[in-house]
Design a protein around this motif. Structure first.
Motif, mmCIF file in Angstrom:
data_model
loop_
_atom_site.group_PDB
_atom_site.id
_atom_site.type_symbol
_atom_site.label_atom_id
_atom_site.label_comp_id
_atom_site.label_asym_id
_atom_site.label_seq_id
_atom_site.Cartn_x
_atom_site.Cartn_y
_atom_site.Cartn_z
ATOM 1 N N LEU A 279 0.822 -1.202 0.000
ATOM 2 C CA LEU A 279 0.000 0.000 0.000
ATOM 3 C C LEU A 279 0.861 1.259 0.000
ATOM 4 O O LEU A 279 0.562 2.235 -0.691
ATOM 5 C CB LEU A 279 -0.936 -0.007 1.215
ATOM 6 C CG LEU A 279 -2.051 -1.057 1.194
ATOM 7 C CD1 LEU A 279 -2.822 -1.046 2.500
ATOM 8 C CD2 LEU A 279 -3.008 -0.818 0.030
ATOM 9 N N LYS A 280 1.967 1.229 0.769
ATOM 10 C CA LYS A 280 2.847 2.397 0.831
ATOM 11 C C LYS A 280 3.609 2.594 -0.479
ATOM 12 O O LYS A 280 4.067 3.701 -0.768
ATOM 13 C CB LYS A 280 3.837 2.255 1.992
ATOM 14 C CG LYS A 280 3.198 2.399 3.375
ATOM 15 C CD LYS A 280 4.257 2.411 4.469
ATOM 16 C CE LYS A 280 5.121 3.654 4.399
ATOM 17 N NZ LYS A 280 6.091 3.735 5.514
ATOM 18 N N SER A 281 3.755 1.524 -1.256
ATOM 19 C CA SER A 281 4.492 1.641 -2.521
ATOM 20 C C SER A 281 3.671 2.333 -3.597
ATOM 21 O O SER A 281 4.219 2.786 -4.600
ATOM 22 C CB SER A 281 4.922 0.252 -3.025
ATOM 23 O OG SER A 281 3.804 -0.476 -3.522
ATOM 24 N N LYS A 282 2.370 2.427 -3.399
ATOM 25 C CA LYS A 282 1.504 3.026 -4.415
ATOM 26 C C LYS A 282 1.739 4.534 -4.480
ATOM 27 O O LYS A 282 1.742 5.233 -3.471
ATOM 28 C CB LYS A 282 0.028 2.749 -4.116
ATOM 29 C CG LYS A 282 -0.308 1.268 -3.941
ATOM 30 C CD LYS A 282 -0.056 0.468 -5.200
ATOM 31 C CE LYS A 282 -1.090 0.709 -6.254
ATOM 32 N NZ LYS A 282 -0.856 -0.126 -7.466
ATOM 33 N N ASN A 283 1.983 5.003 -5.684
ATOM 34 C CA ASN A 283 2.175 6.426 -5.925
ATOM 35 C C ASN A 283 1.698 6.717 -7.336
ATOM 36 O O ASN A 283 2.302 6.271 -8.317
ATOM 37 C CB ASN A 283 3.652 6.803 -5.755
ATOM 38 C CG ASN A 283 3.895 8.304 -5.836
ATOM 39 O OD1 ASN A 283 3.153 9.030 -6.491
ATOM 40 N ND2 ASN A 283 4.929 8.778 -5.153
ATOM 41 N N ALA B 114 8.899 2.088 -10.916
ATOM 42 C CA ALA B 114 9.376 2.781 -9.718
ATOM 43 C C ALA B 114 8.711 2.225 -8.470
ATOM 44 O O ALA B 114 9.357 2.063 -7.423
ATOM 45 C CB ALA B 114 9.099 4.281 -9.847
ATOM 46 N N GLN B 115 7.429 1.888 -8.554
ATOM 47 C CA GLN B 115 6.718 1.311 -7.421
ATOM 48 C C GLN B 115 7.269 -0.080 -7.084
ATOM 49 O O GLN B 115 7.383 -0.457 -5.919
ATOM 50 C CB GLN B 115 5.224 1.232 -7.718
ATOM 51 C CG GLN B 115 4.578 2.602 -7.896
ATOM 52 C CD GLN B 115 3.107 2.516 -8.243
ATOM 53 O OE1 GLN B 115 2.335 1.841 -7.578
ATOM 54 N NE2 GLN B 115 2.703 3.214 -9.310
ATOM 55 N N GLU B 116 7.615 -0.829 -8.115
ATOM 56 C CA GLU B 116 8.204 -2.151 -7.897
ATOM 57 C C GLU B 116 9.566 -2.029 -7.227
ATOM 58 O O GLU B 116 9.894 -2.799 -6.315
ATOM 59 C CB GLU B 116 8.332 -2.891 -9.228
ATOM 60 C CG GLU B 116 8.841 -4.323 -9.091
ATOM 61 C CD GLU B 116 8.968 -5.031 -10.425
ATOM 62 O OE1 GLU B 116 9.603 -6.095 -10.469
ATOM 63 O OE2 GLU B 116 8.440 -4.506 -11.442
ATOM 64 N N LEU B 117 10.366 -1.055 -7.651
ATOM 65 C CA LEU B 117 11.667 -0.814 -7.020
ATOM 66 C C LEU B 117 11.477 -0.451 -5.557
ATOM 67 O O LEU B 117 12.227 -0.924 -4.692
ATOM 68 C CB LEU B 117 12.408 0.313 -7.743
ATOM 69 C CG LEU B 117 13.732 0.760 -7.110
ATOM 70 C CD1 LEU B 117 14.740 -0.378 -7.090
ATOM 71 C CD2 LEU B 117 14.299 1.974 -7.846
ATOM 72 N N TYR B 118 10.489 0.367 -5.268
ATOM 73 C CA TYR B 118 10.175 0.738 -3.882
ATOM 74 C C TYR B 118 9.935 -0.512 -3.038
ATOM 75 O O TYR B 118 10.471 -0.638 -1.930
ATOM 76 C CB TYR B 118 8.948 1.649 -3.859
ATOM 77 C CG TYR B 118 8.523 2.102 -2.477
ATOM 78 C CD1 TYR B 118 8.793 3.394 -2.047
ATOM 79 C CD2 TYR B 118 7.844 1.252 -1.605
ATOM 80 C CE1 TYR B 118 8.407 3.822 -0.790
ATOM 81 C CE2 TYR B 118 7.456 1.670 -0.353
ATOM 82 C CZ TYR B 118 7.741 2.963 0.046
ATOM 83 O OH TYR B 118 7.354 3.376 1.303
ATOM 84 N N ARG B 119 9.138 -1.448 -3.572
ATOM 85 C CA ARG B 119 8.810 -2.660 -2.815
ATOM 86 C C ARG B 119 10.050 -3.527 -2.597
ATOM 87 O O ARG B 119 10.224 -4.140 -1.537
ATOM 88 C CB ARG B 119 7.716 -3.450 -3.537
ATOM 89 C CG ARG B 119 6.362 -2.779 -3.496
ATOM 90 C CD ARG B 119 5.247 -3.692 -3.968
ATOM 91 N NE ARG B 119 5.294 -3.943 -5.386
ATOM 92 C CZ ARG B 119 4.703 -3.186 -6.304
ATOM 93 N NH1 ARG B 119 4.053 -2.099 -5.938
ATOM 94 N NH2 ARG B 119 4.770 -3.487 -7.582
ATOM 95 N N GLY C 266 7.429 12.958 -2.389
ATOM 96 C CA GLY C 266 7.064 13.411 -3.725
ATOM 97 C C GLY C 266 7.345 12.309 -4.726
ATOM 98 O O GLY C 266 6.795 11.212 -4.627
ATOM 99 N N LEU C 267 8.227 12.570 -5.687
ATOM 100 C CA LEU C 267 8.612 11.562 -6.681
ATOM 101 C C LEU C 267 9.850 10.785 -6.247
ATOM 102 O O LEU C 267 10.269 9.863 -6.957
ATOM 103 C CB LEU C 267 8.884 12.240 -8.032
ATOM 104 C CG LEU C 267 7.722 13.031 -8.647
ATOM 105 C CD1 LEU C 267 8.167 13.649 -9.965
ATOM 106 C CD2 LEU C 267 6.511 12.141 -8.860
#
Length: 215
Positions: free
Chosen positions: A103-107, A114-119, A134-135
Motif C-alpha cells: 500500500l505504501k508503494s503506491k504512488n 518505480a513502485q516495484e523498485l520501492y517494494r 514526492g517523486l
C-alpha cells in the motif's frame, strides 16, 4: 458480503472469497461464531512441504460468496491437530507487513517500475524506514533516489557510505533482473506467435507457394 452461517460443522468443506479476491476451499477445522473466524485445511498439499496441508485462518466478515460445498457426513471423529499459535502470529505479522509495504508503494505520480523498485527496497528494511517524498524514494532519511531511479540517481545526505553503496547495488541488480525478465517475456511471445519452419512448409505447400530459402 455473503451471510455467514451460524455454525459450520467440523469436517465440512467450505469455499469463500476474501476481500483480496482470493478464493479458498478446504475442510473446516474450527469456527468461532462471535469473531466470525473460520479455520480451513486445504485439500491440496502445501507448496512448502509435500507431506503437509496448508491451513488458512479467515475472517468471514471480510469474505464473500461463502458456500458449504459438502456437509460432514456425521462420522467425523478425528480431533483437529493443535495449531502452532506462535507460527501463526509470525505469518500474520509478515502478511500485515507485506500488505503495508504494498500500500505504501503506491504512488499515482510514478511508473509501475518505480513502485516495484520501492517494494524491493522496502523488503530489505523496515516498512517505516522507506517512504515516498514526492517523486523521490527516501531510505532512513539518509539516502534519496530521484527519477529515473537508476544507480546514478542515488543521493546520500549523510556519511553512511555503506548504505549509499548498498542501495546503488540493489538498483543495479533490480535493473538487470527486470531487463532479463522483459527479454524472456518478449522471447516467449515471439516464439508463440512465430510459425515454425514445418508449419511454414505445410502452409506454403498447401497454397502452392514456394518456401523462402534460408539466407
Amino acid at each position: 458480503m455473503a451471510a455467514v452461517n451460524d455454525c459450520f460443522s467440523i469436517g465440512s468443506t467450505v469455499m469463500c472469497t476474501t476481500c483480496f479476491n482470493e478464493e479458498f476451499e478446504g475442510e473446516v477445522l474450527a469456527f468461532d461464531h462471535n469473531t466470525k473466524m473460520l479455520i480451513l485445511k486445504s485439500e491440496c498439499r502445501s507448496k512448502n512441504a509435500e507431506h503437509l496441508n496448508d491451513v488458512h485462518v479467515l475472517n468471514l466478515s471480510l469474505c464473500s460468496n461463502v458456500q458449504v460445498i459438502k456437509e460432514c457426513n456425521g462420522n467425523f471423529v478425528e480431533d483437529p491437530q493443535k495449531l502452532n499459535l506462535e507460527q501463526l502470529k509470525i505469518r500474520l505479522r509478515k502478511t500485515v507487513q507485506h500488505r503495508q509495504t504494498y500500500l505504501k508503494s503506491k504512488n499515482a505520480d510514478v511508473s509501475p517500475e518505480a513502485q516495484e523498485l520501492y517494494r524491493v527496497i522496502a523488503k530489505q528494511f523496515k516498512c517505516n524506514e522507506v517512504s515516498w517524498q514526492g517523486l523521490n524514494i527516501q531510505i532512513f532519511k539518509e539516502v534519496t533516489i530521484t527519477p529515473p531511479y537508476r544507480a546514478e540517481n542515488v543521493i546520500s545526505t549523510s556519511s553512511n557510505k555503506n548504505l549509499y553503496n548498498y542501495i546503488k547495488k540493489m538498483i543495479e541488480n533490480f535493473v538487470i533482473t527486470r531487463a532479463a525478465q522483459e527479454n524472456a517475456s518478449v522471447m516467449g511471445t515471439s516464439s508463440a506467435s512465430s510459425p515454425t519452419s514445418s508449419s511454414l512448409s505445410s502452409s506454403n505447400a498447401a497454397s502452392g507457394s514456394p518456401v523462402p530459402a534460408n539466407s
